[in-house]
Design a protein around this motif. Sequence first.
Motif, PDB file in Angstrom:
ATOM      1  N   VAL A  89     -15.632  72.413  -6.837  1.00  0.00           N
ATOM      2  CA  VAL A  89     -15.452  72.317  -5.388  1.00  0.00           C
ATOM      3  C   VAL A  89     -16.803  72.414  -4.685  1.00  0.00           C
ATOM      4  N   LEU A  90     -17.670  73.304  -5.192  1.00  0.00           N
ATOM      5  CA  LEU A  90     -18.998  73.457  -4.597  1.00  0.00           C
ATOM      6  C   LEU A  90     -19.773  72.140  -4.690  1.00  0.00           C
ATOM      7  N   LEU A  91     -19.735  71.546  -5.867  1.00  0.00           N
ATOM      8  CA  LEU A  91     -20.450  70.291  -6.070  1.00  0.00           C
ATOM      9  C   LEU A  91     -19.922  69.209  -5.124  1.00  0.00           C
ATOM     10  N   LEU A  92     -18.587  69.089  -5.066  1.00  0.00           N
ATOM     11  CA  LEU A  92     -17.998  68.043  -4.218  1.00  0.00           C
ATOM     12  C   LEU A  92     -18.358  68.259  -2.754  1.00  0.00           C
ATOM     13  N   SER A  93     -18.312  69.523  -2.291  1.00  0.00           N
ATOM     14  CA  SER A  93     -18.571  69.713  -0.861  1.00  0.00           C
ATOM     15  C   SER A  93     -20.065  69.616  -0.538  1.00  0.00           C
ATOM     16  N   VAL A  94     -20.933  70.067  -1.452  1.00  0.00           N
ATOM     17  CA  VAL A  94     -22.372  69.922  -1.210  1.00  0.00           C
ATOM     18  C   VAL A  94     -22.736  68.438  -1.155  1.00  0.00           C
ATOM     19  N   VAL A  95     -22.250  67.687  -2.139  1.00  0.00           N
ATOM     20  CA  VAL A  95     -22.575  66.256  -2.177  1.00  0.00           C
ATOM     21  C   VAL A  95     -21.967  65.539  -0.978  1.00  0.00           C
ATOM     22  N   GLY A  96     -20.750  65.938  -0.605  1.00  0.00           N
ATOM     23  CA  GLY A  96     -20.098  65.319   0.551  1.00  0.00           C
ATOM     24  C   GLY A  96     -20.920  65.493   1.822  1.00  0.00           C
ATOM     25  N   THR A  97     -21.452  66.704   2.025  1.00  0.00           N
ATOM     26  CA  THR A  97     -22.258  66.944   3.224  1.00  0.00           C
ATOM     27  C   THR A  97     -23.589  66.199   3.133  1.00  0.00           C
ATOM     28  N   TRP A  98     -24.161  66.187   1.955  1.00  0.00           N
ATOM     29  CA  TRP A  98     -25.437  65.491   1.729  1.00  0.00           C
ATOM     30  C   TRP A  98     -25.304  64.005   2.072  1.00  0.00           C
ATOM     31  N   ASN A  99     -24.152  63.442   1.721  1.00  0.00           N
ATOM     32  CA  ASN A  99     -23.942  62.008   1.928  1.00  0.00           C
ATOM     33  C   ASN A  99     -23.485  61.648   3.327  1.00  0.00           C
ATOM     34  N   ASN A 100     -23.121  62.644   4.117  1.00  0.00           N
ATOM     35  CA  ASN A 100     -22.535  62.345   5.412  1.00  0.00           C
ATOM     36  C   ASN A 100     -23.534  61.608   6.298  1.00  0.00           C
ATOM     37  N   PHE A 101     -23.034  60.641   7.033  1.00  0.00           N
ATOM     38  CA  PHE A 101     -23.929  59.817   7.832  1.00  0.00           C
ATOM     39  C   PHE A 101     -23.468  59.738   9.290  1.00  0.00           C
ATOM     40  N   PHE A 102     -22.185  59.470   9.472  1.00  0.00           N
ATOM     41  CA  PHE A 102     -21.652  59.272  10.816  1.00  0.00           C
ATOM     42  C   PHE A 102     -21.832  60.523  11.675  1.00  0.00           C
ATOM     43  N   LEU A 103     -21.487  61.682  11.119  1.00  0.00           N
ATOM     44  CA  LEU A 103     -21.565  62.918  11.902  1.00  0.00           C
ATOM     45  C   LEU A 103     -23.003  63.229  12.350  1.00  0.00           C
ATOM     46  N   PRO A 104     -23.979  63.326  11.415  1.00  0.00           N
ATOM     47  CA  PRO A 104     -25.337  63.622  11.885  1.00  0.00           C
ATOM     48  C   PRO A 104     -25.902  62.535  12.798  1.00  0.00           C
ATOM     49  N   LEU A 105     -25.497  61.293  12.553  1.00  0.00           N
ATOM     50  CA  LEU A 105     -25.962  60.200  13.410  1.00  0.00           C
ATOM     51  C   LEU A 105     -25.506  60.442  14.852  1.00  0.00           C
ATOM     52  N   THR A 160     -30.751  60.926   5.069  1.00  0.00           N
ATOM     53  CA  THR A 160     -30.010  59.657   5.147  1.00  0.00           C
ATOM     54  C   THR A 160     -30.225  58.990   6.500  1.00  0.00           C
ATOM     55  N   VAL A 161     -30.072  59.768   7.579  1.00  0.00           N
ATOM     56  CA  VAL A 161     -30.229  59.208   8.926  1.00  0.00           C
ATOM     57  C   VAL A 161     -31.693  58.842   9.174  1.00  0.00           C
ATOM     58  N   LEU A 182     -34.059  57.893   6.995  1.00  0.00           N
ATOM     59  CA  LEU A 182     -34.453  56.653   6.302  1.00  0.00           C
ATOM     60  C   LEU A 182     -33.838  55.438   6.980  1.00  0.00           C
ATOM     61  N   ASN A 183     -32.611  55.578   7.471  1.00  0.00           N
ATOM     62  CA  ASN A 183     -31.994  54.459   8.181  1.00  0.00           C
ATOM     63  C   ASN A 183     -32.779  54.137   9.453  1.00  0.00           C
ATOM     64  N   ARG A 184     -33.293  55.191  10.095  1.00  0.00           N
ATOM     65  CA  ARG A 184     -34.085  54.977  11.301  1.00  0.00           C
ATOM     66  C   ARG A 184     -35.374  54.211  10.973  1.00  0.00           C
ATOM     67  N   TRP A 185     -36.055  54.623   9.908  1.00  0.00           N
ATOM     68  CA  TRP A 185     -37.262  53.905   9.485  1.00  0.00           C
ATOM     69  C   TRP A 185     -36.960  52.438   9.182  1.00  0.00           C
ATOM     70  N   THR A 186     -35.818  52.205   8.536  1.00  0.00           N
ATOM     71  CA  THR A 186     -35.456  50.828   8.200  1.00  0.00           C
ATOM     72  C   THR A 186     -35.247  50.001   9.459  1.00  0.00           C
ATOM     73  N   ALA A 187     -34.555  50.592  10.425  1.00  0.00           N
ATOM     74  CA  ALA A 187     -34.314  49.868  11.676  1.00  0.00           C
ATOM     75  C   ALA A 187     -35.645  49.531  12.347  1.00  0.00           C
ATOM     76  N   LEU A 188     -36.566  50.483  12.369  1.00  0.00           N
ATOM     77  CA  LEU A 188     -37.865  50.245  13.000  1.00  0.00           C
ATOM     78  C   LEU A 188     -38.660  49.184  12.250  1.00  0.00           C
ATOM     79  N   SER A 189     -38.648  49.273  10.913  1.00  0.00           N
ATOM     80  CA  SER A 189     -39.420  48.308  10.130  1.00  0.00           C
ATOM     81  C   SER A 189     -38.869  46.900  10.291  1.00  0.00           C
ATOM     82  N   ASN A 190     -37.522  46.799  10.411  1.00  0.00           N
ATOM     83  CA  ASN A 190     -36.930  45.478  10.586  1.00  0.00           C
ATOM     84  C   ASN A 190     -37.197  44.920  11.974  1.00  0.00           C
ATOM     85  N   ALA A 191     -37.265  45.839  12.946  1.00  0.00           N
ATOM     86  CA  ALA A 191     -37.522  45.383  14.308  1.00  0.00           C
ATOM     87  C   ALA A 191     -38.894  44.722  14.381  1.00  0.00           C
TER      88      ALA A 191
END
Lengths: 318, 301
Positions: free
Chosen positions: B218-234, B246-247, B249-258
């Motif tokens: 359960v610890l592993l699943l919930s730690v990984v689940g929070t680590w992977n979360n994107f919508f909430l922190p965004l 996660t958020v 790196l996505n920001r850097w990608t958006a800037l680099s693509n712009a």
Amino acid sequence: MTIQTTAAPPPTATRSGRDARKPRGSRLERRRQRWGWLFVSPFLVVFAAFLVFPLFYAFGMSLFTSTLATGTKFTGIDNYLKAFTDPLFLEGLLRVGAYALVMIPAQLLVALVAALVLDSLTTWVSKLSRLLIFAPYAIPVVIGALMWSFLYSPRFGPATTLFDLVGLDAPSFLAPDTIFGSLVNIVTWQWSGYYMVVIYAALRSIDPSIYEAARIDGANGFQTATRIKVPMISSSMVMVITFALIGTLQFFTEPVVLRNIAQGAIDAAYTPNMYAYSLAFSYSQFNYASTIAFALGILVFAGSYLFLFLTRKQSGLK
Amino acid sequence: MTTVTGMPSRTPRGPRGRSGREGGRRIGSHVFLIILAIYFVIPIWWLFVAATKNTSGLFSSPAFWFDDHFALFENIAGLFSQQNGIYWTWLGNSFLYAFAGGIGATILSILAGYGFAKYRFRGRGAVFGIILGSIMVPLTALVIPTFMLLSQYGLINTPWAVILPSLLSPFGVYLMRVYTQDAVPDEMLEAARIDGAGEIRTFFQVALPLLRPAIVTVLLLSVVGTWNNFFLPLAVLTDPNLLPVTVGLNRWTALSNAGAGGEQVWNLITTGAFISVLPLILSFLFLQRYWQGGLTIGSIK
């Protein structure tokens, strides 16, 4: 809906999930059972604060409309009437519906075939393959989508190089008419291994003496797989499909990440969740965004509930 | 019979004598598996190779093989200098959110799972039914109302905005309940009570040690689940110094693509992504049993 677990029921308890029989015995015994509340209450507080309350709050918000001119006023179901006639929301719904119809069978097929093949082998190659196929599950969805967006990219990706060798133009993976397949591929890559492990675990728990009986009756390997193994693991298949359905209808992260590189193919309202997000955070229309989020939530809940109801015979849910 | 020991229950199987045409089928099966394995692993291989290239190498060298110039250490140095090493702040944030949220969610799941499994209080069935039903509520539908509620309490743009909602893990409660029912015999609890241990002491000294495998899962699943979360922190974080990796790196990608005006940091994105998946890949390899633990109870009968 109750779920029977396979746990051996304690002698006095009824099957789990049912309302237990009135605790027998003394007032003392009954008082002891109240300790249960103490153990579950910390979770229930969080459950109330971050699930029940936000749901009611979203529903409440959706019943109001606020504009600069008139302020906030109660508009009842107007927002829902607006949502279900809003082409952006409806297109998004149809789109995630189409994704569900393509993506879920694709993932299930890969997972099921891989699990069946793995179940019939015991070599080191098969053990290693099982690990490698499961590996993408350990990669965060954002990172997975980022990796694929590099691989799809005409500038970084391998496709350009490969097609140059044979003197052809590389196909574009990020054009409006190919983005669907590109996204299906990302999700299939990310999740099939996880579903495979679920199905594989179910396969390993079948008693092999059944196979022996099937062989004596003259079933070949293929018949054993389709007539015996698949029906016997239908409950885990139902679980897989349910989780995949809930996930697909919430489609958000992958298209958001790919949108960085494929602006032309993915608009801000590509999926209902993206639409709700942009309504809230780009246009500050929180009432309407809550309406979309709540409507999507209800649809997902109803959809998965309906699916579980229709498959209750296979899954053993009663 | 399902077990939740973190291992699929193995039934011993003798040598396989299925049908006559074993040899041919096996080669076919192996080829099939190897092709599948390559498909699933090649993007991860690509990420490793890409982390060793500088930006010009990313453009010019073959996608799946190393460039002549090995730039991994330059890239890591770049991660330290880019925006004063904000990448490492992001990575630290990811760890903080994942462990705070994951450990909290696990503690709540253990307590609730034990309460549901071993006590028969009034209303137990109804409450548990609601919790089970909530597994089907899409969590993303809650992000926007959660954002609005948190902003009323001034918690937006604080670590709490990510940690508090991550404490919620209905699936963890379900797993712990199923496991507790199997792993903690009522007789042992009775014996402890007869010996005069109170309810709390019984839980800590008798039940808790028996639950260890499920706790790790359960610890592993919930730690990984929070680590992977994107919508909430965004949604709830805008301060660049609070973002999880996660958020960020996505920001850097958006800037680099712009492109225009945005700095292009392709080599930092690939290296940053590679470093951020290392802890997960390592935990995946060493804790495989537990990664699969939550999955084996998929078979509800």
